[in-house]
Design a protein around this motif. Structure first.
Motif, PDB file in Angstrom:
ATOM      1  N   UNK A  14      57.005   2.438  10.817  1.00  0.00           N
ATOM      2  CA  UNK A  14      57.402   1.233  11.514  1.00  0.00           C
ATOM      3  C   UNK A  14      56.909   1.110  12.933  1.00  0.00           C
ATOM      4  N   UNK A  15      56.094   2.039  13.411  1.00  0.00           N
ATOM      5  CA  UNK A  15      55.533   1.946  14.756  1.00  0.00           C
ATOM      6  C   UNK A  15      54.035   2.160  14.722  1.00  0.00           C
ATOM      7  N   UNK A  16      53.399   2.001  15.880  1.00  0.00           N
ATOM      8  CA  UNK A  16      51.974   2.265  15.971  1.00  0.00           C
ATOM      9  C   UNK A  16      51.684   3.711  15.600  1.00  0.00           C
ATOM     10  N   UNK A  17      50.561   3.931  14.946  1.00  0.00           N
ATOM     11  CA  UNK A  17      50.187   5.278  14.518  1.00  0.00           C
ATOM     12  C   UNK A  17      48.961   5.761  15.284  1.00  0.00           C
ATOM     13  N   UNK A  49      46.177  25.201  24.818  1.00  0.00           N
ATOM     14  CA  UNK A  49      47.135  25.410  25.900  1.00  0.00           C
ATOM     15  C   UNK A  49      48.465  24.720  25.638  1.00  0.00           C
ATOM     16  N   UNK A  50      48.581  24.064  24.491  1.00  0.00           N
ATOM     17  CA  UNK A  50      49.832  23.411  24.159  1.00  0.00           C
ATOM     18  C   UNK A  50      49.984  22.022  24.738  1.00  0.00           C
ATOM     19  N   UNK A  51      48.889  21.402  25.193  1.00  0.00           N
ATOM     20  CA  UNK A  51      48.930  20.044  25.721  1.00  0.00           C
ATOM     21  C   UNK A  51      48.591  19.070  24.607  1.00  0.00           C
ATOM     22  N   UNK A  52      49.271  17.945  24.609  1.00  0.00           N
ATOM     23  CA  UNK A  52      49.049  16.946  23.564  1.00  0.00           C
ATOM     24  C   UNK A  52      48.444  15.692  24.168  1.00  0.00           C
ATOM     25  N   UNK A  53      47.569  15.052  23.420  1.00  0.00           N
ATOM     26  CA  UNK A  53      46.919  13.838  23.896  1.00  0.00           C
ATOM     27  C   UNK A  53      46.629  12.929  22.706  1.00  0.00           C
ATOM     28  N   UNK A  54      46.347  11.671  22.993  1.00  0.00           N
ATOM     29  CA  UNK A  54      46.006  10.699  21.957  1.00  0.00           C
ATOM     30  C   UNK A  54      44.493  10.623  21.815  1.00  0.00           C
ATOM     31  N   UNK A  55      44.023  10.736  20.572  1.00  0.00           N
ATOM     32  CA  UNK A  55      42.581  10.646  20.351  1.00  0.00           C
ATOM     33  C   UNK A  55      42.179   9.338  19.689  1.00  0.00           C
ATOM     34  N   UNK A  56      42.993   8.808  18.784  1.00  0.00           N
ATOM     35  CA  UNK A  56      42.656   7.569  18.095  1.00  0.00           C
ATOM     36  C   UNK A  56      43.921   6.771  17.847  1.00  0.00           C
ATOM     37  N   UNK A  57      43.790   5.448  17.867  1.00  0.00           N
ATOM     38  CA  UNK A  57      44.902   4.530  17.657  1.00  0.00           C
ATOM     39  C   UNK A  57      44.513   3.572  16.531  1.00  0.00           C
ATOM     40  N   UNK A  58      45.374   3.412  15.557  1.00  0.00           N
ATOM     41  CA  UNK A  58      45.147   2.450  14.481  1.00  0.00           C
ATOM     42  C   UNK A  58      45.390   1.043  15.023  1.00  0.00           C
ATOM     43  N   UNK A  75      48.578  -2.160  11.428  1.00  0.00           N
ATOM     44  CA  UNK A  75      48.730  -1.275  12.580  1.00  0.00           C
ATOM     45  C   UNK A  75      49.764  -0.169  12.362  1.00  0.00           C
ATOM     46  N   UNK A  76      50.680  -0.371  11.426  1.00  0.00           N
ATOM     47  CA  UNK A  76      51.710   0.637  11.179  1.00  0.00           C
ATOM     48  C   UNK A  76      51.357   1.570  10.027  1.00  0.00           C
ATOM     49  N   UNK A  77      50.148   1.452   9.501  1.00  0.00           N
ATOM     50  CA  UNK A  77      49.726   2.326   8.407  1.00  0.00           C
ATOM     51  C   UNK A  77      49.459   3.728   8.928  1.00  0.00           C
ATOM     52  N   UNK A  78      49.894   4.719   8.168  1.00  0.00           N
ATOM     53  CA  UNK A  78      49.750   6.099   8.599  1.00  0.00           C
ATOM     54  C   UNK A  78      48.310   6.572   8.557  1.00  0.00           C
ATOM     55  N   UNK A  79      47.990   7.502   9.457  1.00  0.00           N
ATOM     56  CA  UNK A  79      46.771   8.282   9.346  1.00  0.00           C
ATOM     57  C   UNK A  79      47.018   9.417   8.353  1.00  0.00           C
ATOM     58  N   UNK A  80      45.986   9.791   7.600  1.00  0.00           N
ATOM     59  CA  UNK A  80      46.117  10.869   6.621  1.00  0.00           C
ATOM     60  C   UNK A  80      44.759  11.516   6.400  1.00  0.00           C
ATOM     61  N   UNK A  81      44.806  12.765   5.922  1.00  0.00           N
ATOM     62  CA  UNK A  81      43.594  13.421   5.449  1.00  0.00           C
ATOM     63  C   UNK A  81      42.604  13.844   6.505  1.00  0.00           C
ATOM     64  N   UNK A  82      43.020  14.027   7.750  1.00  0.00           N
ATOM     65  CA  UNK A  82      42.076  14.431   8.789  1.00  0.00           C
ATOM     66  C   UNK A  82      41.428  15.765   8.433  1.00  0.00           C
ATOM     67  N   UNK A  87      43.125   5.797   6.621  1.00  0.00           N
ATOM     68  CA  UNK A  87      44.299   4.963   6.802  1.00  0.00           C
ATOM     69  C   UNK A  87      44.840   4.715   5.405  1.00  0.00           C
ATOM     70  N   UNK A  88      46.096   5.116   5.175  1.00  0.00           N
ATOM     71  CA  UNK A  88      46.595   5.037   3.809  1.00  0.00           C
ATOM     72  C   UNK A  88      46.553   3.615   3.281  1.00  0.00           C
ATOM     73  N   UNK A  89      46.944   2.662   4.089  1.00  0.00           N
ATOM     74  CA  UNK A  89      46.861   1.254   3.728  1.00  0.00           C
ATOM     75  C   UNK A  89      46.101   0.536   4.829  1.00  0.00           C
ATOM     76  N   UNK A  90      45.123  -0.312   4.475  1.00  0.00           N
ATOM     77  CA  UNK A  90      44.802  -0.782   3.135  1.00  0.00           C
ATOM     78  C   UNK A  90      43.894   0.144   2.343  1.00  0.00           C
ATOM     79  N   UNK A  91      43.910   1.418   2.633  1.00  0.00           N
ATOM     80  CA  UNK A  91      43.093   2.363   1.896  1.00  0.00           C
ATOM     81  C   UNK A  91      41.660   2.370   2.373  1.00  0.00           C
TER      82      UNK A  91
END
Length: 451
Positions: free
Chosen positions: A387-390, A398-407, A413-420, A433-437
């Motif tokens: 239900x939110x942006x993925x 080093x345990x730091x997190x960052x955003x690399x890609x935005x759907x 826009x709320x479709x999950x990322x999968x299979x990286x 992107x699971x949907x629309x596949x």
């Protein structure tokens, strides 16, 4: 969001150390990512599917409904995936989490002997990709008649293990809303093996000794052939399969469940400390294929918990790298936003579990699902936010997190990322992107950052 990092002293490599105690979100910290995310058109189609850092490109390789080389239509619900090198070309082997909960006669992707169950619509497809142009060369169906093929994982001997995320079978029942479920021609809840080199659908063989439960992903220790398995339930276990003959899974083996030493039936869903090592052992699952699993998807879990097995919150991603198994607990943590765990084998019977990361805010990490290890030893985390942006998030050594890609795919826009997963040479990141596949190939100046 590229400038927000949850900092903890977690080294993901073999020599990394983990600082005890979770640290709060430091909104002034700059994670060493790749910079701001900009809407970027696909190189081959021009459509804007992703926002990526400057300098990165992608192609759209495959989409649901398109005609494959073998004449079949590409199935929907793209999910787990892995890459292989076959005769100088890249092979992507991809799951399709087609989610029927009620048998539908004739829905299998094939209607012949190669369909495990003619009434189940899930399966696997294989794509051949030019490693230079990142363009699709061919595609074909490789497994049919299975059900809710969610994730899985690659093996060191060149195959993909496709996992069914359900135990529905012949028994008819009702779900929590009173709707009918089940009625399939075969029992489900198993793992199936698909060689990456196959040019046609495999004859499906359920690997029943590996357990019948709501499977998610697997990871293989290349030194021992031991296979680690995750379970996607709100009460989930970590399992390992010890094959009688490594690499020959049809010969059977033993299924075990993880136990925390000195803490039988430990509940790790909340109240955990980042960096605290938890010594582990394993207990035998007496019956990996219980008859009760068709109506009780937790039958295997409950038998293991009764003997001391540990409980996690929706274990999904699972990947081997750096001598460790990395695991995502999708709704784990005090905020139920996700945990990242690392298991390290220590001899044949023992090991150590460490919580590397726990999300404290949706802006940091929101429900991580699939994951993979990057060529430099970090992690790619696929979000499934319901239900939110993925986003695709990166977790550094080093345990730091960052955003690399935005759907940013309009309408999805709320479709999950999968299979990286990365290509064997580390130059291309593939993801669904699971949907629309849709399946995408991403490349760019990796040397500029931690991937």
């Amino acid at each position: 969001m590229n400038r927000r990092a949850l900092l903890l002293g977690a080294g993901l490599g073999l020599t990394g150390l983990v600082t005890r105690g979770a640290r709060a979100l430091d909104r002034s910290a700059v994670a060493p990512g790749y910079g701001p995310l900009l809407p970027t058109p696909a190189r081959n189609t021009g459509e804007v599917v992703l926002a990526l850092p400057e300098g990165f490109s992608y192609t759209v390789l495959s989409r649901q409904g398109s005609r494959m080389t073998d004449g079949h239509l590409t199935p929907t619900h793209h999910d787990g995936m892995a890459t292989f090198s076959v005769e100088g070309k890249l092979r992507l082997v991809r799951n399709h989490e087609v989610p029927y909960t009620l048998a539908r006669p004739g829905t299998a992707l094939l209607q012949d002997a190669h369909a495990y169950d003619p009434s189940a619509g899930g399966g696997v497809t294989t794509l051949t990709v030019d490693p230079t142009t990142r363009e699709l060369l061919s595609s074909h169906l490789s497994l049919a008649g299975t059900h809710t093929n969610c994730a899985g994982g690659p093996t060191p001997w060149g195959s993909w293990l496709s996992c069914e995320e359900t135990t529905l079978g012949a028994a008819l029942g009702k779900d929590e809303k009173g709707k009918p479920i089940g009625g399939f021609e075969r029992e489900h809840g198993y793992i199936f093996e698909v060689p990456a080199s196959n040019e046609a659908p495999v004859m499906p063989v359920p690997l029943k000794a590996m357990g019948r439960f709501v499977h998610e992903a697997i990871a293989v220790d290349p030194a021992t052939g031991i296979i680690y398995e995750t379970e996607d339930r709100k009460t989930a276990g970590v399992y390992r399969f010890l094959p009688h003959k490594p690499g020959q899974l049809h010969e059977g083996g033993r299924l075990q469940m993880l136990v925390i030493d000195g803490k039988p039936q430990a509940d790790l869903r909340k109240g955990q400390t980042v960096g605290r090592p938890l010594p582990c052992a394993w207990i035998e699952i007496d019956d990996p294929d219980p008859a009760a699993a068709g109506t009780n998807s937790l039958a295997v879990f409950e038998s293991g918990k009764a003997k001391g097995g540990a409980t996690f919150a929706r274990l999904e991603g699972c990947w081997w790298g750096n001598g460790h198994v990395y695991l995502n607990a999708t709704i784990g943590g005090d905020k139920e936003l996700g945990q990242v765990w690392r298991y390290t084998p220590q001899g044949s019977e023992k090991g150590e579990l460490v919580l590397l990361f726990e999300s404290s805010a949706k802006e940091v990490l929101w429900n991580p699902d699939n994951l993979c290890v990057t060529p430099r030893g970090g992690l790619v985390l696929c979000e499934d936010t319901y239900g939110g942006d993925c986003y695709l998030r990166g977790l550094t050594k080093k345990g730091e997190i960052f955003s690399f890609a935005h759907n940013v795919y309009a309408g999805y826009e709320e479709s999950e990322f999968a299979g990286a997963c990365f290509s064997p040479d580390g130059q291309t990141l593939f993801v669904n992107l699971q949907l629309p596949g849709v399946t995408l190939a991403i490349w760019g100046p990796w040397e500029r950052g931690p991937f």
